[in-house]
Design a protein around this motif. Structure first.
Motif, PDB file in Angstrom:
ATOM      1  N   PRO A  17       0.823  -1.214   0.000  1.00 41.48           N
ATOM      2  CA  PRO A  17       0.000   0.000   0.000  1.00 41.48           C
ATOM      3  C   PRO A  17       0.853   1.258   0.000  1.00 41.48           C
ATOM      4  O   PRO A  17       1.896   1.310   0.651  1.00 41.48           O
ATOM      5  CB  PRO A  17      -0.811  -0.127   1.286  1.00 41.48           C
ATOM      6  N   VAL A  18       0.398   2.259  -0.752  1.00 39.34           N
ATOM      7  CA  VAL A  18       0.999   3.587  -0.648  1.00 39.34           C
ATOM      8  C   VAL A  18       0.181   4.459   0.284  1.00 39.34           C
ATOM      9  O   VAL A  18       0.675   5.441   0.830  1.00 39.34           O
ATOM     10  CB  VAL A  18       1.137   4.260  -2.036  1.00 39.34           C
ATOM     11  N   LEU A  19      -1.088   4.082   0.449  1.00 43.43           N
ATOM     12  CA  LEU A  19      -1.995   4.824   1.315  1.00 43.43           C
ATOM     13  C   LEU A  19      -2.791   3.817   2.134  1.00 43.43           C
ATOM     14  O   LEU A  19      -3.423   2.919   1.573  1.00 43.43           O
ATOM     15  CB  LEU A  19      -2.945   5.683   0.475  1.00 43.43           C
ATOM     16  N   SER A  38     -11.858   1.805   6.826  1.00 42.01           N
ATOM     17  CA  SER A  38     -10.538   1.206   6.624  1.00 42.01           C
ATOM     18  C   SER A  38     -10.423   0.666   5.203  1.00 42.01           C
ATOM     19  O   SER A  38     -11.303  -0.064   4.750  1.00 42.01           O
ATOM     20  CB  SER A  38     -10.299   0.056   7.617  1.00 42.01           C
ATOM     21  N   PHE A  39      -9.372   1.041   4.508  1.00 35.26           N
ATOM     22  CA  PHE A  39      -9.007   0.426   3.233  1.00 35.26           C
ATOM     23  C   PHE A  39      -7.633   0.934   2.826  1.00 35.26           C
ATOM     24  O   PHE A  39      -7.117   1.907   3.371  1.00 35.26           O
ATOM     25  CB  PHE A  39     -10.047   0.683   2.129  1.00 35.26           C
ATOM     26  N   ASP A  40      -7.015   0.245   1.862  1.00 32.10           N
ATOM     27  CA  ASP A  40      -5.699   0.614   1.351  1.00 32.10           C
ATOM     28  C   ASP A  40      -5.791   0.992  -0.121  1.00 32.10           C
ATOM     29  O   ASP A  40      -6.690   0.532  -0.841  1.00 32.10           O
ATOM     30  CB  ASP A  40      -4.713  -0.555   1.467  1.00 32.10           C
ATOM     31  N   LEU A  41      -4.841   1.811  -0.545  1.00 32.04           N
ATOM     32  CA  LEU A  41      -4.599   2.050  -1.968  1.00 32.04           C
ATOM     33  C   LEU A  41      -3.231   1.476  -2.269  1.00 32.04           C
ATOM     34  O   LEU A  41      -2.234   1.865  -1.646  1.00 32.04           O
ATOM     35  CB  LEU A  41      -4.636   3.548  -2.282  1.00 32.04           C
ATOM     36  N   LYS A  42      -3.162   0.519  -3.196  1.00 35.29           N
ATOM     37  CA  LYS A  42      -1.918  -0.172  -3.489  1.00 35.29           C
ATOM     38  C   LYS A  42      -1.055   0.621  -4.463  1.00 35.29           C
ATOM     39  O   LYS A  42      -1.544   1.459  -5.214  1.00 35.29           O
ATOM     40  CB  LYS A  42      -2.206  -1.555  -4.073  1.00 35.29           C
ATOM     41  N   ALA A  43       0.225   0.328  -4.453  1.00 37.27           N
ATOM     42  CA  ALA A  43       1.155   0.988  -5.369  1.00 37.27           C
ATOM     43  C   ALA A  43       0.774   0.680  -6.812  1.00 37.27           C
ATOM     44  O   ALA A  43       0.588  -0.481  -7.193  1.00 37.27           O
ATOM     45  CB  ALA A  43       2.584   0.516  -5.091  1.00 37.27           C
ATOM     46  N   GLY A  44       0.618   1.716  -7.624  1.00 37.71           N
ATOM     47  CA  GLY A  44       0.291   1.550  -9.031  1.00 37.71           C
ATOM     48  C   GLY A  44      -1.153   1.166  -9.304  1.00 37.71           C
ATOM     49  O   GLY A  44      -1.507   0.845 -10.444  1.00 37.71           O
ATOM     50  N   GLU A  45      -2.016   1.236  -8.302  1.00 42.37           N
ATOM     51  CA  GLU A  45      -3.408   0.806  -8.446  1.00 42.37           C
ATOM     52  C   GLU A  45      -4.308   1.962  -8.869  1.00 42.37           C
ATOM     53  O   GLU A  45      -4.053   3.122  -8.547  1.00 42.37           O
ATOM     54  CB  GLU A  45      -3.896   0.250  -7.113  1.00 42.37           C
ATOM     55  N   THR A 198       1.975   6.182 -10.970  1.00 43.54           N
ATOM     56  CA  THR A 198       1.088   6.952 -10.103  1.00 43.54           C
ATOM     57  C   THR A 198      -0.097   6.098  -9.655  1.00 43.54           C
ATOM     58  O   THR A 198      -0.764   5.460 -10.478  1.00 43.54           O
ATOM     59  CB  THR A 198       0.557   8.197 -10.830  1.00 43.54           C
ATOM     60  N   SER A 199      -0.358   6.080  -8.365  1.00 49.44           N
ATOM     61  CA  SER A 199      -1.536   5.401  -7.818  1.00 49.44           C
ATOM     62  C   SER A 199      -2.705   6.382  -7.837  1.00 49.44           C
ATOM     63  O   SER A 199      -2.544   7.546  -7.469  1.00 49.44           O
ATOM     64  CB  SER A 199      -1.270   4.931  -6.392  1.00 49.44           C
TER      65      SER A 199
END
Length: 331
Positions: A17-19, A38-45, A198-199
Motif C-alpha cells: 500500500p501507498v496509502l 478502513s481500506f488501502d490504496l496499493k502501489a500503481g493501483e 502513479t496510484s
C-alpha cells in the motif's frame, strides 16, 4: 440493504500500500460522517471510490488533504503518518470544481501551480513543457484558458494537479460535464500517469467509468465501507453471476405461460418469471445461458409466440451498487 463485502482483491494484495486508512472516524455534531473506515490504496493501483450522497466520501477526501481532522483512526502515506511534515507533498488533488485562473494562459497556469509546489528554474520549465505535451495543448499554450471548452479546461485542471509529480492522485469527478471525446482523452492521460507508477483514487458518479477504468472498487454507505474488491469479486458476492434475459414477443401475452423448469434454475430476484398477460416482454434470470436460453426459446415457441428480440444482460456495477446501498448513485 445487503451486508458488507469488504475483502481485498487478490490482485491488489500483491502490491504494497501507498496509502493506508484504518479505523477513521469523523462526526459533525450528531452526524457521524465516518464510522471506522478502513481500506488501502496499493502501489500503481487505480481505485474507484463510490457511494451515494452523504456516504462520507467528501469527508474522507478532506481528511486526506488536511482540510479536515479525523476524530479517531490513522492515515499512513508511504508508510509515514500523513500529518508528518512534507508527507502530503506526495498527494495530488484534482477537485471537481475547475480550479484554474481564467485570465491566465495555459502556460501561465501550469507555471503558477508548479511554483506552488516548489518547482524552480530548469525543473519548472521542463515540467511545464511536459504538461503541455501531455495535455495536447502545445498549440494553445499562449491562449487564455477562460475561452477554452469544458474538456480543455478539465485537461488544464488535471495537469495543474500533478505538476509536482505526486505518487498518489486524488480525482473528484474528473470528467463531469465533458463530451465523450474529451472524456476519453482525460482517461488516456490518466492511463499514462498510471503506467508511470502513479496510484489513483477516483471518485465518480459514472459507474461505467468505475467499472472499466479501475482495478478495484471501494463502496461506502452511511460512513462505512460496504464493499471492497474487483468488479468480479463484488458481483459474485452480491448479486451473483446469473444473467437477465429479456424476450420481446411478436404480440402481447394472451394467457400466463409456464417457463420455469423443475429445478427453478430460471428466476428473477423474487424467484419467479416476470411474464405479464397483456405485455409483449418476458423477463427472467438464468444461470447458464448456453444451456438454458435455447430451452427457454423453445418453450416460448411451443406456446405459439414468435420472438422479435432477445437481450441478455450480465450483472454490472450498477446492480451491485443498488444491491448494497438500495439507492441510485445520484440520489
Amino acid at each position: 440493504m445487503a451486508g458488507p463485502i469488504a475483502e481485498p482483491s487478490e490482485r491488489s494484495s500483491n502490491h504494497p500500500p501507498v496509502l493506508s486508512i484504518h479505523g477513521l472516524r469523523k462526526s459533525f455534531g450528531s452526524r457521524h460522517a465516518l464510522q471506522g473506515v478502513s481500506f488501502d490504496l496499493k502501489a500503481g493501483e487505480r481505485l474507484a471510490f463510490l457511494g451515494p450522497n452523504g456516504a462520507g466520501k467528501t469527508t474522507l477526501i478532506r481528511c486526506l488533504c488536511g482540510r479536515c481532522t479525523p476524530d479517531a483512526g490513522t492515515i499512513q502515506l508511504l508508510d509515514r503518518p500523513i500529518d508528518d511534515l512534507g508527507v502530503r507533498q506526495a498527494i495530488g488533488l484534482v477537485p471537481q470544481e475547475i480550479a484554474i485562473y481564467p485570465d491566465l494562459t495555459t502556460r501561465e497556469n501550469l507555471t503558477v501551480f508548479a511554483k506552488f509546489h516548489g518547482l524552480r528554474r530548469d525543473a519548472l520549465v521542463q515540467r511545464v513543457d511536459w504538461a503541455l505535451r501531455w495535455t495536447g495543448l502545445q498549440d494553445r499554450a499562449s491562449e487564455l484558458v477562460g475561452g477554452f471548452s469544458g474538456g480543455m479546461k478539465r485537461r488544464v485542471n488535471l495537469a495543474c494537479g500533478v505538476m509536482h509529480s505526486p505518487q498518489v492522485l486524488l480525482l473528484d469527478e474528473p470528467t463531469v460535464g465533458v463530451d465523450p471525446q474529451s472524456r476519453e482523452k482525460i482517461f488516456t492521460m490518466l492511463d499514462q500517469l498510471n503506467q508511470q507508477g502513479t496510484s489513483i483514487l477516483l471518485t465518480t458518479h459514472h459507474l461505467d467509468e468505475a467499472e472499466s477504468r479501475s482495478d478495484r472498487i471501494v463502496i461506502m454507505d452511511q460512513g462505512q465501507v460496504v464493499a471492497d474488491g474487483t468488479i468480479g469479486d463484488l458481483v459474485r458476492k452480491s448479486v451473483g453471476p446469473s444473467r437477465m434475459v429479456k424476450l420481446r414477443l411478436d404480440r402481447p401475452l394472451e394467457q400466463a405461460i409456464s417457463l420455469l423448469p423443475d429445478d427453478d434454475g430460471w428466476s428473477n430476484n423474487d424467484g419467479e418469471c416476470v411474464a405479464t398477460v397483456g405485455q409483449r416482454e418476458i423477463r427472467l434470470r438464468i444461470g447458464d445461458v448456453a444451456q438454458q436460453l435455447p430451452e427457454l426459446l423453445r418453450r416460448v415457441k411451443e406456446c405459439g409466440y414468435d420472438i422479435a428480440d432477445v437481450e441478455v444482460h450480465a450483472p454490472s456495477l450498477h446492480h451491485v451498487f443498488l444491491h448494497l446501498t438500495g439507492r441510485e448513485l445520484r440520489e
